[in-house]
Design an enzyme around this catalytic site. Structure first.
Site, PDB file in Angstrom:
ATOM      1  N   PRO A  17     -78.119  15.655  56.955  1.00 29.45           N
ATOM      2  CA  PRO A  17     -78.320  16.136  58.333  1.00 29.45           C
ATOM      3  C   PRO A  17     -79.404  15.309  59.012  1.00 29.45           C
ATOM      4  CG  PRO A  17     -79.368  17.618  56.760  1.00 29.45           C
ATOM      5  CD  PRO A  17     -78.613  16.611  55.953  1.00 29.45           C
ATOM      6  N   VAL A  19     -81.164  14.669  62.941  1.00 28.81           N
ATOM      7  CA  VAL A  19     -81.241  15.043  64.349  1.00 28.81           C
ATOM      8  C   VAL A  19     -80.804  13.873  65.223  1.00 28.81           C
ATOM      9  CG1 VAL A  19     -82.817  15.734  66.210  1.00 28.81           C
ATOM     10  CG2 VAL A  19     -83.061  16.713  63.928  1.00 28.81           C
ATOM     11  N   GLU A  42     -79.488  19.472  62.417  1.00 25.85           N
ATOM     12  CA  GLU A  42     -80.043  20.825  62.442  1.00 25.85           C
ATOM     13  C   GLU A  42     -79.899  21.424  63.845  1.00 25.85           C
ATOM     14  OE1 GLU A  42     -84.336  23.079  61.745  1.00 25.85           O
ATOM     15  OE2 GLU A  42     -84.247  21.072  62.598  1.00 25.85           O
ATOM     16  N   GLN A  86     -75.778  22.897  59.333  1.00 25.37           N
ATOM     17  CA  GLN A  86     -77.191  23.137  59.028  1.00 25.37           C
ATOM     18  C   GLN A  86     -77.868  23.786  60.224  1.00 25.37           C
ATOM     19  OE1 GLN A  86     -80.632  20.350  58.978  1.00 25.37           O
ATOM     20  NE2 GLN A  86     -80.648  20.720  56.769  1.00 25.37           N
ATOM     21  N   CYS A 115     -87.737  20.063  57.137  1.00 25.34           N
ATOM     22  CA  CYS A 115     -88.177  19.283  58.299  1.00 25.34           C
ATOM     23  C   CYS A 115     -89.675  19.458  58.523  1.00 25.34           C
ATOM     24  CB  CYS A 115     -87.415  19.718  59.550  1.00 25.34           C
ATOM     25  SG  CYS A 115     -87.904  18.795  61.028  1.00 25.34           S
ATOM     26  N   HIS A 182     -85.318  16.668  49.160  1.00 24.30           N
ATOM     27  CA  HIS A 182     -85.889  15.409  49.655  1.00 24.30           C
ATOM     28  C   HIS A 182     -87.136  15.147  48.815  1.00 24.30           C
ATOM     29  CE1 HIS A 182     -86.887  12.645  53.228  1.00 24.30           C
ATOM     30  NE2 HIS A 182     -87.733  12.378  52.250  1.00 24.30           N
ATOM     31  N   GLY A 214     -83.553  11.038  49.961  1.00 22.50           N
ATOM     32  CA  GLY A 214     -84.793  10.309  50.206  1.00 22.50           C
ATOM     33  C   GLY A 214     -84.817   8.924  49.602  1.00 22.50           C
ATOM     34  N   GLY A 215     -83.667   8.413  49.147  1.00 19.54           N
ATOM     35  CA  GLY A 215     -83.658   7.134  48.443  1.00 19.54           C
ATOM     36  C   GLY A 215     -83.369   5.910  49.282  1.00 19.54           C
ATOM     37  N   ALA A 241     -79.375   9.452  54.210  1.00 13.26           N
ATOM     38  CA  ALA A 241     -79.751   9.608  55.617  1.00 13.26           C
ATOM     39  C   ALA A 241     -79.844   8.247  56.298  1.00 13.26           C
ATOM     40  CB  ALA A 241     -81.059  10.383  55.730  1.00 13.26           C
TER      41      ALA A 241
END
Length: 488
Positions: A17, A19, A42, A86, A115, A182, A214-215, A241
């Protein structure tokens, strides 16, 4: 035929997800390139609860539309069985209400608990929830018990591994289907290393699927790196992401497509699903990155419409062809709807093509007030308004019943109140009754209100008990009649 099977979170590559990024065009593009599951951006519970669910027959989408007519969430059949909705929420009952609103159109529901941005945390949402395990448990338990679709949540890690594992174990007991982690603390940013060891400790401590996130900065540059990150974290699945934001073809096993081709594919979806040009431009700028200072990048930055964006990428013909198809489809649907209206129309309804323009009437005087006054004088029951909304264009039409006769305008209006005033005008004109327009000369209803207001003041000065002036009663009756609406 598509089979609706429960969403599985093991061995999946997932669009995270994001923004302003995770809107419909990006989600569909990620699916085309090989993503198994896609999360929408989100969306805040309070904002979603103000929305109406609308079937968009022109785009073949389901839209959740805010009172200002802005589309807050748009989805389609293509992603129905793989999109996770989400939301940002800090209240169990609000979260459940939103989940029930969208449940039939999505594959799962996720609560954002990671977040770190102030707009989220100051409302006790996002990463702020990490310090309130009781509230986390309340929200997730309420959702798991209240809906049929799988529930997930996305968190960031806590300052200590032990605290993080303990929190995740508590979350697991709520019955959620999976948890996305994350691998950074809430104060850490993308340039900080991702804590694969913490994600691994979580993966080994719980039995539900853990989705590693988070990679992008440290690991994922191409498709093969997704597996490397998964092994480093011992996670069931990987959520991507920024690497996907920069080039969503990161999901292709065969390797990424050239950026130019990816951007053109994205624009096609943006035009096809009428994505707002500001959102389209933002996503394209994220893909261009260091190329924003090129001639093409500067033209994109200057674009002020979807058409201008298409011109920047030499897709003007595609834009014109697609919009022409939509206009033809819209016209066809409007004609079909009108034909259906005509076939279903009650022949006993008196019709007239009129609209209400408040500029033609004195302040606070309306045709509905005049019609109500006339009904009282003639000892008829007060007017009854039945208002419907047309799904295609969300316009309104109202039928008013007076003395067992129905009246309506053949013109559809943008609001319920305008439609009811138009119906009142049709009735008044048919009966030859003044409707209160400025051009009609002396307005007896205004004079009556002035007399009643003066009597009200006199009675008050003498300390007498007074009843409510009739014009206020009329207003109340008019407001009450506004409730007599049945929606299509």
């Amino acid at each position: 035929m598509t089979v609706n099977t429960p969403l599985c979170f093991r061995g999946k590559n997932i669009l995270a997800p994001m923004v302003r990024v995770g809107t419909l065009p990006m989600r569909l593009l990620a699916l085309d390139y090989g993503a198994d599951i896609v999360y929408c951006e989100e969306l805040i519970d309070i904002k979603m609860l103000q929305c109406k669910r609308v079937i968009n027959e022109v785009l073949e989408t389901v839209d959740f539309v805010a009172p200002n007519e802005r589309v807050v969430f748009r989805t389609c059949e293509r992603e129905r069985h793989c999109v996770v909705f989400q939301m940002g929420s800090a209240d169990a009952e609000r979260a459940l209400a939103v989940a029930k609103l969208v449940e039939s159109d999505v594959a799962g529901i996720d609560i954002n608990m990671g977040c770190p941005k102030e707009y989220s945390t100051k409302a006790s949402m996002g990463a702020a929830l990490l310090s309130d395990p009781d509230k986390i448990e309340s929200i997730l338990t309420t959702l798991v018990k209240g809906i049929c679709k799988p529930v997930t949540c996305k968190i960031r890690i806590l300052p200590s591994v032990e605290d993080t594992v303990n929190l995740v174990k508590r979350i697991e007991k709520t019955g959620i289907a999976a948890i996305a982690v994350h691998g950074r603390k809430k104060e850490e940013r993308p340039q900080h290393p991702v804590h694969c060891d913490v994600i691994k400790a979580i993966s080994e401590a719980v039995s539900i699927p853990v989705i590693a996130n988070g990679g992008s900065h440290d690991f994922i540059k191409e498709y093969m790196d997704i597996e490397t990150f998964q092994k480093a974290t011992a996670a069931s699945s990987v959520m991507i992401a920024r690497a996907a934001m920069w080039n969503p073809s990161i999901f292709r096993k065969e390797g990424p497509f050239p950026l130019k081709e990816v951007m053109q594919d994205y624009i096609k979806y943006a035009v096809r699903y009428d994505n707002h040009y500001t959102n389209t431009k933002y996503c394209l700028c994220q893909m261009l990155r260091e190329q924003l200072e090129t001639t093409q990048g500067k033209k994109l930055h200057a674009a002020q419409s979807t058409q201008e964006i298409c011109e920047v990428f030499e897709m003007a013909d595609f834009y014109e062809e697609t919009t022409a198809i939509f206009e033809a489809k819209k016209t066809s649907l409007e004609t079909k709807t009108q034909d259906e209206d005509d076939q279903m129309e009650d022949p006993d309804v008196i019709k007239m093509a009129v609209r209400f323009d408040k500029r033609e009437y004195p302040p606070q005087i309306t045709p509905k007030m005049y019609l109500l006054e006339w009904c009282r004088k003639e000892k008829h029951p007060q007017p009854v308004y039945e208002t419907v909304q047309r799904p295609l264009d969300r316009l309104f039409c109202s039928v008013v019943t007076v003395a067992d006769q129905k009246y309506r305008s053949t013109l559809w209006d943008k609001s319920k109140k305008l439609a009811e005033q138009a119906a009142a005008i049709v009735c008044l004109r048919t009966l030859g009754i003044p409707e209160g327009k400025l051009c009609e000369g002396e307005n007896h209803l205004i004079n009556k209100r002035k007399r009643e207001d003066q009597e009200h003041l006199n009675n008050r000065d003498h300390g007498k008990d007074l009843t409510e002036p009739s014009h206020k009663k009329a207003n109340f009756a008019e407001e009450t009649s506004d409730m007599n609406m049945s929606k299509m």
